[in-house]
Design an enzyme around this catalytic site. Structure first.
Site, short mmCIF file in Angstrom:
data_model
loop_
_atom_site.label_atom_id
_atom_site.label_comp_id
_atom_site.label_asym_id
_atom_site.label_seq_id
_atom_site.Cartn_x
_atom_site.Cartn_y
_atom_site.Cartn_z
N HIS A 179 26.49 -24.67 88.29
CA HIS A 179 25.09 -25.05 88.51
C HIS A 179 24.46 -25.49 87.19
CE1 HIS A 179 20.81 -24.82 89.36
NE2 HIS A 179 20.69 -23.87 88.46
N ASP B 139 18.95 -57.40 76.64
CA ASP B 139 19.94 -56.38 76.99
C ASP B 139 20.03 -55.43 75.79
OD1 ASP B 139 22.20 -54.94 78.12
OD2 ASP B 139 22.61 -56.74 79.30
N TRP C 43 27.82 -21.40 81.40
CA TRP C 43 27.73 -22.77 80.90
C TRP C 43 27.78 -22.82 79.38
CZ3 TRP C 43 24.07 -25.84 78.17
CH2 TRP C 43 22.95 -25.13 77.70
N SER D 110 30.96 -40.12 75.52
CA SER D 110 30.05 -41.04 76.18
C SER D 110 28.67 -41.02 75.53
CB SER D 110 29.94 -40.68 77.66
OG SER D 110 28.88 -41.37 78.28
N SER D 111 28.16 -39.83 75.28
CA SER D 111 26.81 -39.71 74.71
C SER D 111 26.75 -40.22 73.28
CB SER D 111 26.35 -38.24 74.75
OG SER D 111 26.22 -37.81 76.09
N HIS E 18 20.43 -26.20 71.31
CA HIS E 18 18.97 -26.23 71.28
C HIS E 18 18.42 -27.64 71.05
CE1 HIS E 18 15.47 -23.78 71.86
NE2 HIS E 18 14.86 -24.66 71.12
N GLU F 223 19.74 -30.05 72.32
CA GLU F 223 19.93 -30.57 73.68
C GLU F 223 18.72 -30.29 74.56
OE1 GLU F 223 21.84 -31.92 77.29
OE2 GLU F 223 21.91 -32.43 75.18
N TYR G 243 15.69 -30.42 73.67
CA TYR G 243 14.72 -31.48 73.38
C TYR G 243 15.21 -32.84 73.86
CZ TYR G 243 13.01 -27.61 70.70
OH TYR G 243 12.57 -26.37 70.36
N SER H 164 3.48 -39.41 79.04
CA SER H 164 2.58 -40.14 78.14
C SER H 164 2.36 -41.58 78.58
CB SER H 164 3.16 -40.13 76.71
OG SER H 164 3.27 -38.81 76.22
N HIS I 256 17.96 -18.70 67.15
CA HIS I 256 17.14 -17.73 67.89
C HIS I 256 17.82 -17.32 69.19
CE1 HIS I 256 14.77 -21.26 69.91
NE2 HIS I 256 15.69 -20.84 70.74
N HIS I 257 18.86 -18.05 69.59
CA HIS I 257 19.68 -17.62 70.72
C HIS I 257 20.62 -16.48 70.33
CE1 HIS I 257 18.57 -21.02 73.35
NE2 HIS I 257 18.53 -21.72 72.23
N THR J 69 4.40 -29.35 69.85
CA THR J 69 4.30 -29.32 71.32
C THR J 69 2.86 -29.15 71.74
OG1 THR J 69 6.51 -28.31 71.37
CG2 THR J 69 5.19 -28.21 73.39
N LYS K 187 0.91 -32.41 71.54
CA LYS K 187 1.09 -33.27 72.71
C LYS K 187 0.22 -32.80 73.88
CE LYS K 187 5.87 -34.70 71.80
NZ LYS K 187 5.61 -36.15 71.73
N ARG L 206 20.78 -10.90 83.60
CA ARG L 206 21.34 -12.14 84.10
C ARG L 206 22.80 -11.94 84.47
NH1 ARG L 206 20.29 -16.18 79.17
NH2 ARG L 206 21.30 -17.66 80.57
#
Length: 618
Positions: A86, A115, A150, A179-180, A263, A265, A267, A278, A312-313, A338, A341, A460
């Site tokens: 998931h 293009d 994950w 790919s990325s 992390h 990721e 963002y 926006s 922080h993880h 943040t 914004k 969890r």
């Protein structure tokens, strides 16, 4: 608001003179060989929606297991596999490709380009992504889904704790990384080099800026996780011991490599949604975006600081007080841009003449829901508090408010807003509002009670719980909410299908919008623009319609330009790269000479297809 002076539909240019190296294909062959950024964008979007449904189904299955105490609907291994798949599906196979779809379709239109910089590399990126996604999901057929989470923490991903599903997981993610990385280089070059005359960086739309920021995040964050995945593959296939403590390895090495990617990721997932919001708010508030420059620079600041918060993880891993203090400070600091914004969005709405079609509902809802997720995350900048709530359902509630209430709601807003540009037809606003209200109700019913579950001690990744834990009410609410969200998403998919086939036809500019993509036809022609637009402001299409002296002027003669032609080479090259990965996996199931045979064939295939690629006229 001043009266409209010109209509964008009235802007006509002489037919351009285009040159193609090869005539175009039709039907299925066209989609398989296309290098058109718009078609590749649609392929990414449809793939993302498909995996959104897959990830949602996986979530509903394990939520049914958690609905009541002592449930036996799923076993522990199956539950862990569904949870792992998931999260993998939602992050890597749904939200990321949907974001890539928006980037592919919209970025060249927003900057006035015909293009992307490297069209065939763009095609290669998509087919490699698709192959990686299929490799990951092939684990369901060959040995069972990966069940290590994950995040893939060592030693859970070791051969002694996990089955062959982890092999498919790491190999598929390695393909997605390739790919990325290719896509990030492509879009950095595109945005920096192919902008229309007059489109300075500070005139670039916010969504274009957020897409540029995340390309740098992808380019810099995927190498660490790719290294980590390769080391994991070596441990599992060749018996190395990079993560084995008893032999001098270090499981913390994986955690650092993973979260140094993981992390940023976050963002990568949320910044495009912020960019979409926006773009939408000014259109339906009938006001310019308040403090656009501040919104842009706050996004850049998030990108920079996002690389300084990963640990922080790991507050519970024993890093020590100095590291804890440093990462606590950076985690608190990143809340500042943040907040900038959020207040700029509120400033845009203040005093606006607002209307509320479906994209505006999702965009407005994004603000409080994302803010709630952000506030619950800011709490974990405090290591003592994080020690209490780490690995509890409070954290599950936090990141789902950010990624579902934030990133996914932003993408839904973008689909409803840009669907006319994608297809030339409007989505049903009635069905859209049914989707919005049911999804919003399901989201809050699912995830808000999880704050209480976490504070009441539910950890969890447990597949069942005793009745005397008194967690059953909140879990039942969460399961009902998940079913409601699933139903809402089916309404969304139904709306897409029906509207694509028979929705109301849309003109170039159905929302009376602001930026350059609305200058093109809906859907855009293969060349996007009949002429190269000259940009005079941050809102060129709006100013063309409403500001005297700021009109976009078409040339008297048709322009001459070259357009890239279709090619099989990217798909073939991608196929050989995927075959190489399949060879590594076959070595796990059928040890022997398979690895070397397939490696030799695929290696020669990659070299040959690359040679044919670079030799082929564009």
């Amino acid at each position: 608001m001043s009266a409209k002076l010109l209509d964008i539909e009235s802007l006509q240019a002489p037919e351009p003179h285009m040159h193609f190296e090869r005539p175009g294909k039709t039907g299925l062959v066209d989609w398989l060989t296309t290098v058109d950024h718009k078609k590749i964008g649609i392929l990414y979007l449809l793939s993302g929606v498909f995996y959104l449904l897959c990830g949602g189904l996986e979530a509903i299955l394990f939520r049914i297991q958690l609905a009541v105490p002592d449930n036996t609907f799923l076993g522990g291994e199956t539950f862990n596999g569904l949870v792992t798949m998931h999260a993998t599906s939602m992050v890597f196979l749904a939200i990321m490709p949907m974001t890539a779809g928006f980037a592919n379709f919209l970025v060249p239109l927003m900057i006035g380009a015909r293009d992307v910089a490297f069209p065939r590399l763009n095609s290669w990126s998509y087919w490699t992504f698709l192959g990686g996604s299929l490799v990951i999901n092939a684990s369901f057929v060959f040995g069972g889904a990966p069940s290590a989470g994950w995040f893939g923490y060592a030693p859970l991903t070791g051969a002694q704790y996990s089955g062959s599903g982890v092999d498919f997981w790491w190999a598929g993610l390695a393909l997605l990384s390739a790919s990325s990385l290719a896509a990030s280089v492509n879009f950095i070059v595109t945005i920096l080099n192919l902008r229309a005359p007059g489109l300075t960086l500070l005139r670039l739309p916010v969504l274009g800026w957020m897409m540029l920021v995340i390309q740098f995040l992808l380019a810099l964050s995927f190498p660490p996780i790719t290294v980590g995945l390769i080391l994991l593959g070596f441990d599992r296939m060749f018996g190395t011991l990079f993560y084995e403590v008893s032999m001098g390895g270090d499981p913390h090495l994986w955690q650092h490599l993973f979260w140094l990617f993981g992390h940023p990721e976050v963002y990568v997932l949320i910044l495009p949604a912020m960019g979409i919001v926006s773009e939408i708010l000014p259109v339906f508030a009938r006001r310019p975006l308040f403090g656009q420059t501040a919104v842009i620079f706050s996004g850049i600041f998030i990108g920079f600081v996002g690389f300084g918060v990963w640990a922080h993880h790991m507050f519970t891993s024993g890093m020590g007080p100095v590291a804890d203090a440093a990462f606590a400070a950076t985690t608190a600091i990143i809340a500042i841009p943040t907040g900038v914004k959020i207040f700029n969005w509120l400033g845009t709405l203040w005093g606006g003449k607002m209307t509320y079609p479906t994209p505006m509902l999702f965009a407005v809802s994004f603000i409080p829901i994302f803010t709630l997720g952000g506030l619950s995350g800011l709490m974990h900048a405090s290591p003592p508090l994080d020690l209490q709530q780490h690995d509890s359902y409070f954290v599950v509630a936090h990141f789902h408010y950010v990624l579902v209430g934030g990133a996914l709601q932003g993408l839904f807003a973008g689909v409803y807003f840009y669907f006319p540009k994608f297809t030339g037809r409007m989505m049903s606003d009635k069905l859209g509002k049914v989707h919005f209200w049911t999804f919003l109700a399901g989201l809050n019913l699912t995830f808000f009670p999880q704050h209480m579950l976490g504070n009441n001690g539910m950890p969890r990744r447990i597949y069942t719980y005793p009745a005397d834990a008194q967690w059953d009410l909140y879990n039942m609410l969460g399961t009902v909410g998940a079913l409601i969200m699933g139903a809402a998403t089916l309404v969304f998919v139904y709306n897409m299908i029906v509207s694509w086939r028979s929705g109301e036809k849309a003109g170039r500019d159905p929302w009376d919008a602001c930026t350059l993509e609305w200058l093109t036809e809906s859907p855009p022609k293969v060349q996007n623009f009949d002429f190269t637009p000259i940009v005079l402001s941050e809102r060129p299409v709006w100013d063309h319609k409403y500001t005297e002296g700021m009109e976009i002027v078409a040339p008297a003669k048709g322009e001459h330009f070259h357009m890239p032609s279709y090619s099989w080479k990217p798909m073939i090259c991608s196929g050989f790269v995927i075959l190489l990965v399949i060879g590594l996996l076959m070595n796990t199931f059928m040890p022997g000479n398979w690895l070397w045979v397939i490696s030799a064939v695929s290696g020669l295939g990659v070299v040959g297809s690359v040679y044919a690629w670079v030799s082929e006229p564009v």
